[in-house]
Design an enzyme around this catalytic site. Structure first.
Site, mmCIF file in Angstrom:
data_model
loop_
_atom_site.group_PDB
_atom_site.id
_atom_site.type_symbol
_atom_site.label_atom_id
_atom_site.label_comp_id
_atom_site.label_asym_id
_atom_site.label_seq_id
_atom_site.Cartn_x
_atom_site.Cartn_y
_atom_site.Cartn_z
ATOM 1 N N TRP A 346 25.041 13.398 3.120
ATOM 2 C CA TRP A 346 26.064 13.501 4.164
ATOM 3 C C TRP A 346 26.452 12.111 4.677
ATOM 4 C CZ3 TRP A 346 25.732 12.198 9.460
ATOM 5 C CH2 TRP A 346 26.839 12.591 10.222
ATOM 6 N N HIS A 347 25.456 11.209 4.686
ATOM 7 C CA HIS A 347 25.732 9.869 5.207
ATOM 8 C C HIS A 347 26.561 9.021 4.246
ATOM 9 C CE1 HIS A 347 22.463 10.803 8.089
ATOM 10 N NE2 HIS A 347 23.199 10.069 8.871
ATOM 11 N N GLY A 348 26.576 9.362 2.974
ATOM 12 C CA GLY A 348 27.357 8.578 2.029
ATOM 13 C C GLY A 348 27.104 9.010 0.608
#
Lengths: 543, 351
Positions: A346-348
């Protein structure tokens, strides 16, 4: 638009506030409508084209939500779930398109899966992860029959309310919906304005005075991860860890403060995570609303799925069954790894984010294993000194584990992160421990001790350079992190959040509407205003 | 009771905002009355250089612009050039700036004043892709600042606490000359570093720092080529001046030696491609150890010795190859009159 900017503070915010309370005099609907308009302007300043995406997304989700709440579907679970699946897919598709397609194609090009000419560049819409998650949460709540009272304009305000739009907190309809429906929220109260402003100032100071000054040195350290030796690498890693802490903590405080100015209470999103004694505790304090969201929408459904499967297979799901290898594996470890892997992604889209998630999956598994299988009676008869030692070592160990994962989180690639971590364990050599020149001048009076320290190359005077994090400035920040109460505690007597907070600190550190506090925060605001020039965007904006 | 409560919150809010705005106004008024210049970048050197331009605006006569990072300040004595040629020069060199910023700085100046030529001081080592904490100054802001047309509110947006502290520190160091590396601008903006061996950082002398610098230039040669093309495109002469490296560094560190050789070749190629003039001091002379302030920078004597050769080169006079330029004589005479400094051999007169 960034909260910490002159245009936001002196133009946008005053207009938004004055307009909101003037509109409220005409009617609550007008006030909420004004809020939506202001929020769309706030979003559109960055890139007006993406306002259309945001508006379409709101329209789509509201329509699906209404359909889920339709009376004919009340008892038709299958139909609701089909619709929910469609709604979630409709939210995830743009997220995947904007956030992951470009990096995935770049990777495919790098391993020659697609032609090098096939280039695909896409701008990531600001805050897409946050407004997508918020709306998926809304659909799930609609599936449970909540959110029925919300009309389109209030739903739009729920999604777009600018203090949370770009980087959270990720709240639920049951938290914000009733507040948007309550006309009392729109009433001008100086208590809301005063408390909100004070909370905002604390957050602004964290961002501008504590986080941003570290941004440039962190950039240097992580741009050349293999170039630095032991102590320098540690300084860069610690500097990033503190930058991230104060950046996100500052953002969360500012969001709560801004919402309070508009008479809305937010959930707490950040609660001194570096004071955590273990990783489970850490995730209950860091980005708390994301943890809550992932637990509710990923971990719990998965754990329930495995519980059902175990029951069907004739296996138990009691507390005792959790303590068996198969029970622990299927009911804790698998849901945990799945959740943390998705949390990382989700962060990258880079491998470093995947590894970041997996690292936390491993940490949490170890933590749960210790809780489940470890000695139960340990620590019951410890003395105060021993207890303090345990607290310090557990906080230290938790922080170091988090720090290692943060290096992975910040690095430009997994290999760069490994180089950085290599530097932190001395694989690139051991440099002299940097001591400020002023301290060295004092040490010179120590004669033979000074000679010993310098000749054995243990310490070295360093001129103050802006390319290396200054140990003293990092120490000051650690003091603030570990020794001072957090914003919620300081504001506990007039907490503008949804969670009641204990005023658990000395009296003079508890905020009150006094002249003393007004002067202190006025000074802090002045210092922050005079440091806005070098303000950077919030680190969580990129997610 | 409730109204009392609301009253105390209102009073708190008003005092808080009033205090903040009052402090900001007081700081700005103090800065204006004391003549403290706003700071546009995290680079004190660029801020000081912009301030220098505001206080020493070039006139209508076309100027020769010396451009580059600290090498521009320490290898080229622009005062000496100005006195020798009887034409105005401005030295835009500032510590640590990147090649793109050097060009931006030049372009911003050229938009305000007529320029007749550009001399870029290049170092085979200290050329950067980006300054460590670069913040570009928008041209409109540069223009309004240099011409003294900014309002107080505009100036306030370019003040910050670290900047003000840095200003005080720099003012103290630059102008009272209390630091081993203190800087004081000359009448053309040049400023020879004076770093004694004792005062210089250990890393600077053992070559470690030099090694760090070599990693900062990935596309700086392309940037220089672009700079050169832009200047040549405007019909102006462009000269690349390549300074020396302290011999001990290149002798002791083969890797640095290789990088230096490679970069010198690249600089030569860039000059050739864009039809620029190249003056590489190492083609003609070596400089004694006492000429160096540190591994990369010449001191005032070294600068003067090198510039003397550059003057001969510009005059078209023949320069015998292979000579050793000595610097070990008497210490550089310094005059801190109005912050000006004269290098030996310079005929510069203080303003």
């Amino acid at each position: 638009m960034v909260f910490a900017s002159y245009s936001f503070l002196f133009i946008f915010l005053p207009i938004a506030l004055v307009g909101y309370y003037l509109a409220a005099k005409v009617g609550t609907n007008y006030a909420i409508g004004w809020l939506v308009l202001a929020s769309l302007v706030f979003y559109g300043v960055w890139n007006p084209a993406f306002v259309i995406l945001l508006v379409c997304s709101i329209g789509f989700n509201f329509a699906v939500g209404r359909a889920l709440l339709a009376p004919e579907r009340e008892n038709d679970t299958k139909s609701r779930h089909r619709l929910l699946f469609l709604g979630v897919a409709g939210n995830l598709l743009p997220l995947i398109f904007f956030k992951y397609l470009g990096p995935m194609l770049a990777y495919a090009r790098s391993i020659s899966l697609v032609s090098p000419e096939f280039d695909f560049k896409v701008i990531l819409p600001l805050g897409i992860s946050f407004f997508t998650f918020t709306q998926i949460g809304y659909l799930v709540e609609c599936d449970h029959g909540r959110g029925r009272d919300l009309d389109l304009i209030r739903y739009a305000a729920f999604v777009t309310f600018f203090p949370h739009l770009i980087a959270g907190p990720i709240y639920h309809i049951r938290e914000i919906g009733p507040q948007l429906l309550n006309p009392d929220s729109c009433r001008l109260r100086f208590s809301n304005l005063s408390v909100g402003t004070s909370f905002f100032i604390i957050g602004l100071a964290k961002k501008v005075l504590l986080a941003d000054p570290l941004a440039e040195v962190v950039k240097i350290g992580f741009a050349h991860p293999g170039d630095f030796q032991l102590f320098s690498t540690w300084l860069y890693a610690l500097a990033y860890s503190l930058q991230l802490y104060f950046d996100f903590s500052g953002y969360s405080d500012m969001a709560i403060g801004l919402a309070s100015m508009f008479g809305i209470r937010f959930p707490i999103n950040f609660n001194s995570p570096y004071k955590s004694r273990n990783i489970i505790d850490f995730w209950q304090r860091w980005h708390m609303t994301l943890t809550r969201y992932l637990t509710l929408l990923l971990y719990n459904p998965l754990a329930m799925y495995f519980s059902r499967r175990r029951r069907l297979a004739g296996l138990g799901v009691s507390q005792r069954d959790y303590q068996t290898l198969s029970g622990f594996g299927s009911l804790v470890v698998i849901p945990l790894f799945f959740t943390m892997t998705l949390c990382g992604i989700w962060h990258g889209a880079g491998f470093q984010f995947l590894i970041f998630g997996l690292m936390h999956g491993v940490y949490l598994t170890i933590n749960h294993t210790w809780r489940t299988f470890g000695p139960k009676a340990a620590g019951k008869n410890r003395g105060r000194l021993a207890e303090a030692g345990v607290v310090v070592s557990s906080v230290g160990l938790t922080y170091l584990s988090v720090l290692a994962a943060q290096v992975m989180f910040r690095a430009s690639s997994a290999s760069a992160a490994l180089q950085m971590l290599g530097g932190m364990i001395g694989l690139h050599g051991i440099d002299a421990f940097p001591i400020p020149s002023t301290v060295m001048k004092v040490l010179q009076h120590l004669g033979p001790i000074h000679t010993f320290l310098t000749q054995t190359h243990h310490i070295l005077a360093v001129p103050s350079e802006d390319s290396t994090p200054a140990p003293a400035s990092l120490a000051l920040r650690f003091f603030i992190v570990w020794a001072l109460p957090n914003s919620q505690t300081i504001m506990a007597k007039f907490s503008p959040t949804l969670t009641a907070v204990k005023p658990d600190t000395v009296r003079w550190l508890l905020w009150q509407p006094t002249v003393r506090w007004a002067l202190a925060l006025g000074l802090l605001l002045a210092l922050s205003l005079m440091s806005l020039q070098q303000t950077k965007v919030f680190l969580y904006f990129q997610f | 009771m409730k109204n009392d409560h609301e009253h105390s919150f209102r009073r708190n809010l008003l005092i808080c905002l009033g205090t903040a705005l009052g402090i900001c106004a007081a700081v700005e008024l103090t800065c204006v009355s004391l003549g403290v210049a706003p700071l546009f970048t995290a680079s004190p050197a660029i801020n000081e250089k912009m301030r220098f331009l505001r206080e020493h605006p070039p006139g209508h006569t076309p100027i020769g612009v010396i451009s580059g990072a600290s090498i521009a300040l320490n290898d080229i004595d622009s005062d000496l050039l100005e006195d020798d040629e009887g034409r105005p020069f401005v030295n835009l060199g500032a510590n640590g700036v990147s090649v793109p910023t050097s060009e931006q700085f030049y372009q911003q100046l050229a938009a305000l004043y007529p320029v007749r030529e550009v001399i870029f001081a290049a170092s085979p080592i200290e050329m950067r892709d980006a300054y460590r904490a670069e913040v570009h100054v928008p041209t409109s802001v540069f223009r309004r600042y240099v011409l003294g047309r900014m309002t107080m509110a505009e100036e306030f947006t370019y003040r910050d606490i670290p900047g003000l502290i840095s200003y005080v520190k720099n003012w103290h160091e630059y102008h009272s000359r209390t630091s081993g590396s203190s800087l004081a601008f000359t009448k053309t903006g040049a400023v020879p570093l004076e770093v004694s061996v004792d005062a210089a950082g250990r890393r600077t002398w053992n070559g470690e720092a030099v090694f760090d610098l070599t990693t900062d230039c990935v596309h700086c040669m392309d940037d220089l080529a672009q700079f050169c093309r832009d200047v040549r495109g405007a019909g102006l002469p462009f000269t690349v001046v390549v300074g020396p490296i302290w011999p001990e560094v290149t002798e002791r560190l083969p890797r640095i030696r290789a990088i230096v050789a490679n970069r010198r070749a690249q600089l030569r190629a860039v000059a050739q491609q864009c039809n620029a003039t190249l003056f590489d001091i190492t083609d003609y002379a070596t400089l004694d150890d006492p000429c160096f302030a540190n591994s990369l920078h010449l001191n005032a004597q070294g600068m003067s010795a090198m510039t003397a050769q550059f003057v001969r080169f510009r005059r078209g006079q023949s320069i015998p190859k292979g000579m050793a330029l000595p610097c070990g004589g008497s210490r550089v005479a310094r005059e801190s009159n109005s912050g000006a400094e004269k290098a030996p051999g310079s005929q510069a007169s203080s303003e």
